[in-house]
Design an enzyme around this catalytic site. Structure first.
Site, short mmCIF file in Angstrom:
data_model
loop_
_atom_site.label_atom_id
_atom_site.label_comp_id
_atom_site.label_asym_id
_atom_site.label_seq_id
_atom_site.Cartn_x
_atom_site.Cartn_y
_atom_site.Cartn_z
N TYR A 121 43.69 53.07 -11.49
CA TYR A 121 45.25 53.36 -10.64
C TYR A 121 46.13 52.32 -11.88
O TYR A 121 46.87 52.89 -11.95
CB TYR A 121 45.13 52.80 -9.26
CG TYR A 121 44.11 53.79 -8.64
CD1 TYR A 121 45.11 54.89 -7.51
CD2 TYR A 121 42.98 53.63 -8.23
CE1 TYR A 121 44.41 55.50 -6.90
CE2 TYR A 121 42.55 54.37 -7.14
CZ TYR A 121 43.21 55.40 -6.62
OH TYR A 121 43.00 56.34 -5.62
N ARG A 139 47.22 55.11 -13.89
CA ARG A 139 48.17 56.01 -13.30
C ARG A 139 49.85 54.98 -12.91
O ARG A 139 51.11 55.83 -13.38
CB ARG A 139 47.70 55.93 -11.62
CG ARG A 139 46.49 56.91 -11.54
CD ARG A 139 46.42 58.32 -12.66
NE ARG A 139 46.05 58.74 -13.64
CZ ARG A 139 44.88 58.58 -14.12
NH1 ARG A 139 43.92 57.86 -14.38
NH2 ARG A 139 45.01 58.21 -15.80
N GLN A 180 52.21 63.23 0.90
CA GLN A 180 51.79 62.80 0.41
C GLN A 180 51.29 61.72 -0.28
O GLN A 180 50.19 61.39 -0.87
CB GLN A 180 50.57 63.40 0.78
CG GLN A 180 50.93 64.51 2.48
CD GLN A 180 49.84 65.42 2.68
OE1 GLN A 180 48.70 66.05 2.44
NE2 GLN A 180 50.79 66.88 2.12
N ASN A 181 51.96 61.78 -1.18
CA ASN A 181 52.10 61.53 -2.55
C ASN A 181 52.05 60.20 -2.57
O ASN A 181 53.33 59.20 -1.70
CB ASN A 181 53.64 61.99 -3.27
CG ASN A 181 53.31 63.72 -3.49
OD1 ASN A 181 52.36 64.74 -2.90
ND2 ASN A 181 54.49 64.48 -4.28
N ASP A 188 53.47 58.36 -5.74
CA ASP A 188 54.31 58.04 -6.96
C ASP A 188 55.96 57.65 -6.98
O ASP A 188 56.03 57.02 -8.23
CB ASP A 188 54.20 59.69 -7.99
CG ASP A 188 54.62 60.18 -7.38
OD1 ASP A 188 55.89 60.18 -6.43
OD2 ASP A 188 53.93 61.65 -7.52
N HIS A 237 50.07 58.23 2.08
CA HIS A 237 48.95 58.01 1.21
C HIS A 237 48.59 56.56 0.66
O HIS A 237 48.32 56.26 0.08
CB HIS A 237 48.62 58.70 0.87
CG HIS A 237 48.04 59.96 1.75
ND1 HIS A 237 47.47 61.48 0.86
CD2 HIS A 237 47.57 60.01 3.11
CE1 HIS A 237 47.22 61.90 2.14
NE2 HIS A 237 47.19 61.81 3.58
N ASN A 248 55.80 77.28 -1.43
CA ASN A 248 54.27 76.73 -2.26
C ASN A 248 54.05 77.98 -3.50
O ASN A 248 54.80 79.03 -3.55
CB ASN A 248 53.50 76.48 -1.19
CG ASN A 248 52.05 76.78 -2.17
OD1 ASN A 248 51.29 76.59 -3.29
ND2 ASN A 248 51.63 74.96 -1.30
N GLU A 256 51.85 79.01 -3.69
CA GLU A 256 50.90 80.55 -3.34
C GLU A 256 50.50 80.28 -1.70
O GLU A 256 50.94 78.73 -1.75
CB GLU A 256 49.32 80.32 -4.46
CG GLU A 256 48.43 79.29 -4.39
CD GLU A 256 47.68 78.85 -4.79
OE1 GLU A 256 47.52 78.81 -6.36
OE2 GLU A 256 46.82 77.68 -4.81
N ALA A 316 58.85 74.81 -6.45
CA ALA A 316 59.46 73.70 -4.91
C ALA A 316 60.70 73.80 -6.85
O ALA A 316 62.14 73.65 -5.66
CB ALA A 316 59.11 72.33 -5.19
P1 OAD Z 1 47.01 70.09 -3.50
O1 OAD Z 1 46.69 69.47 -5.17
O2 OAD Z 1 45.95 70.00 -2.89
O3 OAD Z 1 48.18 70.84 -3.58
C1 OAD Z 1 49.50 71.19 -4.07
C2 OAD Z 1 49.55 72.44 -3.86
O4 OAD Z 1 50.85 72.21 -4.15
C3 OAD Z 1 48.65 73.70 -3.92
O5 OAD Z 1 48.63 73.93 -2.90
C4 OAD Z 1 49.90 74.34 -4.81
O6 OAD Z 1 49.88 75.72 -4.85
C5 OAD Z 1 50.97 74.17 -4.76
N1 OAD Z 1 51.83 73.26 -5.72
C6 OAD Z 1 51.18 73.64 -7.20
N2 OAD Z 1 52.27 73.41 -7.94
C7 OAD Z 1 53.44 73.49 -7.72
C8 OAD Z 1 54.97 73.87 -8.05
N3 OAD Z 1 55.21 73.31 -8.91
N4 OAD Z 1 55.64 74.18 -6.74
C9 OAD Z 1 55.25 73.97 -5.71
N5 OAD Z 1 53.95 74.18 -5.10
C10 OAD Z 1 53.31 73.65 -5.92
O7 OAD Z 1 47.44 68.46 -3.27
P2 OAD Z 1 48.21 68.25 -1.62
O8 OAD Z 1 48.67 69.01 -1.01
O9 OAD Z 1 48.85 66.98 -2.13
O10 OAD Z 1 44.95 62.80 -0.70
O11 OAD Z 1 46.48 66.79 -1.37
C11 OAD Z 1 46.72 66.55 0.12
C12 OAD Z 1 45.89 65.02 -0.37
O12 OAD Z 1 44.33 65.53 -1.10
C13 OAD Z 1 46.86 64.02 -1.07
O13 OAD Z 1 47.72 63.42 -0.50
C14 OAD Z 1 45.21 63.26 -1.35
C15 OAD Z 1 43.90 64.54 -2.14
O14 OAD Z 1 43.54 63.97 -1.55
C16 OAD Z 1 44.32 61.38 -0.49
O15 OAD Z 1 44.56 60.49 -2.05
C17 OAD Z 1 44.20 60.61 0.78
#
Ligand code: OAD
Length: 248
Positions: free
Chosen positions: A67, A70, A105-106, A108, A123, A217, A219, A235
């Site tokens: 971390y 990061r 959920q980010n 950063d 988160h 998204n 996809e 996005a």
């Molecule tokens: P994911 O990695 O599960 O999903 C990222 C999503 O972003 C995917 O559906 C991609 O298709 C989409 N994506 C990627 N690049 C993109 C772009 N340029 N524009 C639009 N969409 C894009 O990440 P999260 O959904 O954030 O939790 O994951 C949720 C949680 O799971 C995180 O907060 C973390 C993780 O494990 C914890 O750590 C508790």
């Protein structure tokens, strides 16, 4: 696609209460990898190793230093046009007396750097560390350590101020997000795979209360079939088109 973008923009322009939920996809264009995008490995570690209490208990120093790296990388990360568009959208909605809630959920902090205010960090955050025993929080260092730093107040070891799998989300933050989702007229889901609960459930709260939902998204995801306006693309390219014109 153009017509759908117009439709989403018109919904946002007319809404009194907007809720936006973001996931790691919004920061992809800032050079931060998504969670599920790299074959289950995130910067060389498995999610179970760095994002669970068990992983931390097994190898606390290794996880702590993961971390701190990061945190150091954030110094070079800048918000992209998607983050900036959401900050503009907030100013637009609030300027006409509406309410705008951004839940992320980010960890950063790039939304805040872009100018978003009142962000609900579901988160936690990479920007601070917290004591494992008392309420103390302090800035997360960007340098690796030789041992887990002790809390200056009580001496217990510090830990990253993030929520790991199996841990509860901060209650006040989750209540605020759920409450906002249940009252909004438009819900926008951005860059999230929409599989990690309870964040993924926010869209369901919004829909069951009668809100219109938009998804941005790369996809399709499990919620694409539920939303009114699915928009597939980056996005950073789509969100600037959803910000209402100043006169709208
Ligand atoms: P994911 O990695 O599960 O999903 C990222 C999503 O972003 C995917 O559906 C991609 O298709 C989409 N994506 C990627 N690049 C993109 C772009 N340029 N524009 C639009 N969409 C894009 O990440 P999260 O959904 O954030 O939790 O994951 C949720 C949680 O799971 C995180 O907060 C973390 C993780 O494990 C914890 O750590 C508790």
């Amino acid at each position: 696609m153009h017509g759908r973008v117009e439709e989403a923009r018109a919904l946002i322009a007319a809404a009194r209460q907007v809720v936006v939920l973001t996931g790691s996809g919004i920061s992809a264009e800032s050079g931060i990898p998504t969670f599920r995008g790299a074959g289950g490995l995130w910067k060389g570690m498995r999610v179970e190793d760095f994002a669970t209490p068990e992983g931390f208990n097994r190898r606390p120093l290794e996880v702590w230093n993961w971390y701190t790296r990061r945190r150091a990388e954030l110094e070079d990360s800048r918000p992209n046009s998607g983050h900036v568009a959401l900050a503009e959208m907030q100013r637009h909605v609030e300027a006409r007396g509406g309410s705008f809630v951004l839940a992320t959920q980010n960890i950063d902090g790039l939304h805040q750097v872009a100018g978003s205010t009142g962000v609900l960090e579901l988160h936690g955050t990479l920007r601070t560390a917290r004591c494992q025993a008392c309420p103390r929080r302090q800035p997360m260092p960007a340098q690796p350590a030789d041992a887990l730093p002790p809390c200056p107040d009580c001496g217990a070891p510090l830990r990253p101020d993030v929520v790991w799998f199996g841990e509860a989300l901060p209650e006040d933050v989750l209540i605020a997000a759920t409450d906002a989702a249940s009252r909004c007229d438009v819900f926008v889901s951005v860059g999230t795979s929409a599989v990690v609960y309870p964040a993924a459930g926010l869209v369901e709260w919004a829909l069951s209360a009668g809100a219109k939902a938009v998804e941005v998204n790369l996809e399709p995801t499990p919620i694409s079939r539920l939303v009114d306006v699915p928009l597939h693309g980056k996005a950073g390219e789509i969100l600037p088109q959803l910000v209402p014109e100043p006169s709208q």
